[in-house]
Structure formats: C-alpha cells, structure tokens
Scaffold this motif. Structure first.
Motif, mmCIF file in Angstrom:
data_model
loop_
_atom_site.group_PDB
_atom_site.id
_atom_site.type_symbol
_atom_site.label_atom_id
_atom_site.label_comp_id
_atom_site.label_asym_id
_atom_site.label_seq_id
_atom_site.Cartn_x
_atom_site.Cartn_y
_atom_site.Cartn_z
ATOM 1 N N VAL A 28 0.583 47.001 26.627
ATOM 2 C CA VAL A 28 1.770 46.351 26.190
ATOM 3 C C VAL A 28 1.677 46.072 24.618
ATOM 4 O O VAL A 28 2.162 46.410 23.745
ATOM 5 N N LEU A 29 0.420 45.538 24.419
ATOM 6 C CA LEU A 29 0.053 45.235 22.950
ATOM 7 C C LEU A 29 -0.103 46.544 22.324
ATOM 8 O O LEU A 29 0.177 46.430 20.955
ATOM 9 N N ARG A 30 -0.993 47.632 22.771
ATOM 10 C CA ARG A 30 -1.240 48.722 22.191
ATOM 11 C C ARG A 30 0.382 49.599 21.783
ATOM 12 O O ARG A 30 0.685 50.149 20.497
ATOM 13 N N LYS A 37 4.144 49.189 13.048
ATOM 14 C CA LYS A 37 2.902 49.302 12.183
ATOM 15 C C LYS A 37 2.710 47.748 11.550
ATOM 16 O O LYS A 37 3.605 47.295 11.130
ATOM 17 N N HIS A 38 1.320 47.392 11.725
ATOM 18 C CA HIS A 38 1.316 46.066 10.839
ATOM 19 C C HIS A 38 -0.215 46.440 10.410
ATOM 20 O O HIS A 38 -1.331 46.789 10.910
ATOM 21 N N PRO A 39 -0.783 45.432 9.574
ATOM 22 C CA PRO A 39 -1.982 45.462 8.684
ATOM 23 C C PRO A 39 -2.968 45.147 10.092
ATOM 24 O O PRO A 39 -2.940 44.296 10.872
ATOM 25 N N TRP A 40 -4.376 45.440 9.524
ATOM 26 C CA TRP A 40 -5.582 45.426 10.300
ATOM 27 C C TRP A 40 -5.841 43.682 10.594
ATOM 28 O O TRP A 40 -6.270 43.719 11.690
ATOM 29 N N ALA A 44 -6.545 42.528 14.300
ATOM 30 C CA ALA A 44 -7.732 41.634 14.728
ATOM 31 C C ALA A 44 -7.216 40.188 15.182
ATOM 32 O O ALA A 44 -7.722 39.866 16.316
ATOM 33 N N LEU A 45 -6.072 39.703 14.918
ATOM 34 C CA LEU A 45 -5.751 38.527 15.294
ATOM 35 C C LEU A 45 -5.230 38.527 16.857
ATOM 36 O O LEU A 45 -5.414 37.900 17.640
ATOM 37 N N GLU A 46 -4.343 39.678 16.946
ATOM 38 C CA GLU A 46 -3.674 39.916 18.223
ATOM 39 C C GLU A 46 -4.917 40.177 19.212
ATOM 40 O O GLU A 46 -4.868 39.767 20.403
#
Length: 167
Positions: A28-30, A37-40, A44-46
C-alpha cells in the motif's frame, strides 16, 4: 496431536500471516509512492515509520502468541509469508491498484480540463480587452506626460523671465 505442538503450529501460521500482512501494508505504501511522487526524504521517513510500526506489530504478535519469546521458526515463518506473497500476489496488487489510481487521477484531470475550457476562453477575451485598453491607457499616459513636460518647461521659462524682470 498434542496441545504444545498445536500451539507451535498456530504460532508458525500466525508468523506466516504476520509476514503477509506486513508486506501488504508495505505494498500500500508502494502504491502511494507510485501515485503521488515525492522526494527521497519523505520516502526514507515513510520507510522508517513503517519499520518501527512493523517491529511493534511483530513484538506484539510474539508476546501474545509465545509470551515474547523469539523463536527461529517464527522469524522463518514471517520471511516465508513475505516471500510467498511477494512472488505470487504482490506484483499484480501493486501494478493493478496503482494503475487504477493513476487512470482515475488522469480522468479527473481530464474532466477538470474540459470543465475549465469556458473559463479559459473567457480569460482570453478579458486579457485581450485589458491588453487593448492597457495600450490605450499607456498611449494616453505618454501623451499626458509630454503635455505636462511642455507645461513644466513653459512655467520654468516664464518663472525665470519673471524673476529677470523683477530684478
């Protein structure tokens, strides 16, 4: 089958199910990442938040099913569940759901584009109207500026002439 072996089998099956559920949540996160689209940094936080919550879920499952004792076959069961789900359903789930959301998003944007066409046409006419009046106002402003300069020059010449006469 004895009760102890039955409990171990249930614990092993719960471990497999826990691995599958964790990977479904990660899918679901993928999907979210594919659609939006969001920054790296946020990726990483997710991931960090996901793995912290996964650790809590795994600890709770082990605590409730096996009194918090970490057993090698439970870890193996989680990995087995993750691998089976990842190789069987995960690719279809992620690709299918993300494609569906992307199509819905494109459809919504297309509807918004179609509905906004009258506003775009009206804005073009308003722009042309203000551009025409803007050019006219600019020309009038320049003309008034030249007239005011002439009056200013005449008044300074007249003032200097009056000062000369008075002396």
């Amino acid at each position: 089958m004895s009760d102890a072996i039955g409990m171990e089998v249930r614990f092993f099956l719960a471990s497999i199910l826990c691995g599958i559920i964790l990977l479904i949540i990660y899918d679901v996160l993928r999907i979210f990442r594919r659609v939006i689209k969001h920054p790296w940094f946020f990726v990483a936080l997710e991931d960090l938040i996901f793995w912290l919550l996964s650790g809590i879920v795994i600890f709770r499952m082990m605590y409730e099913m096996n009194n918090g004792t970490i057993r090698g076959f439970s870890v193996l069961g989680m990995f087995l569940g993750m691998i089976v789900y990842n190789k069987s359903l995960s690719p279809f789930f992620v690709k299918g759901i993300s494609s569906m959301f992307i199509l819905i998003n494109k459809g919504i944007l297309k509807v918004i584009f179609i509905l906004s066409k009258p506003l775009r046409v009206i804005s073009r006419y308003v722009k042309k109207m203000f551009a025409f009046s803007g050019k006219g106002i600019t020309k009038i402003g320049k003309l008034l500026g030249r007239i005011l300069k002439k009056f200013h020059k005449k008044s300074t010449i007249e003032n200097t002439d009056n000062e000369n006469i008075q002396e």
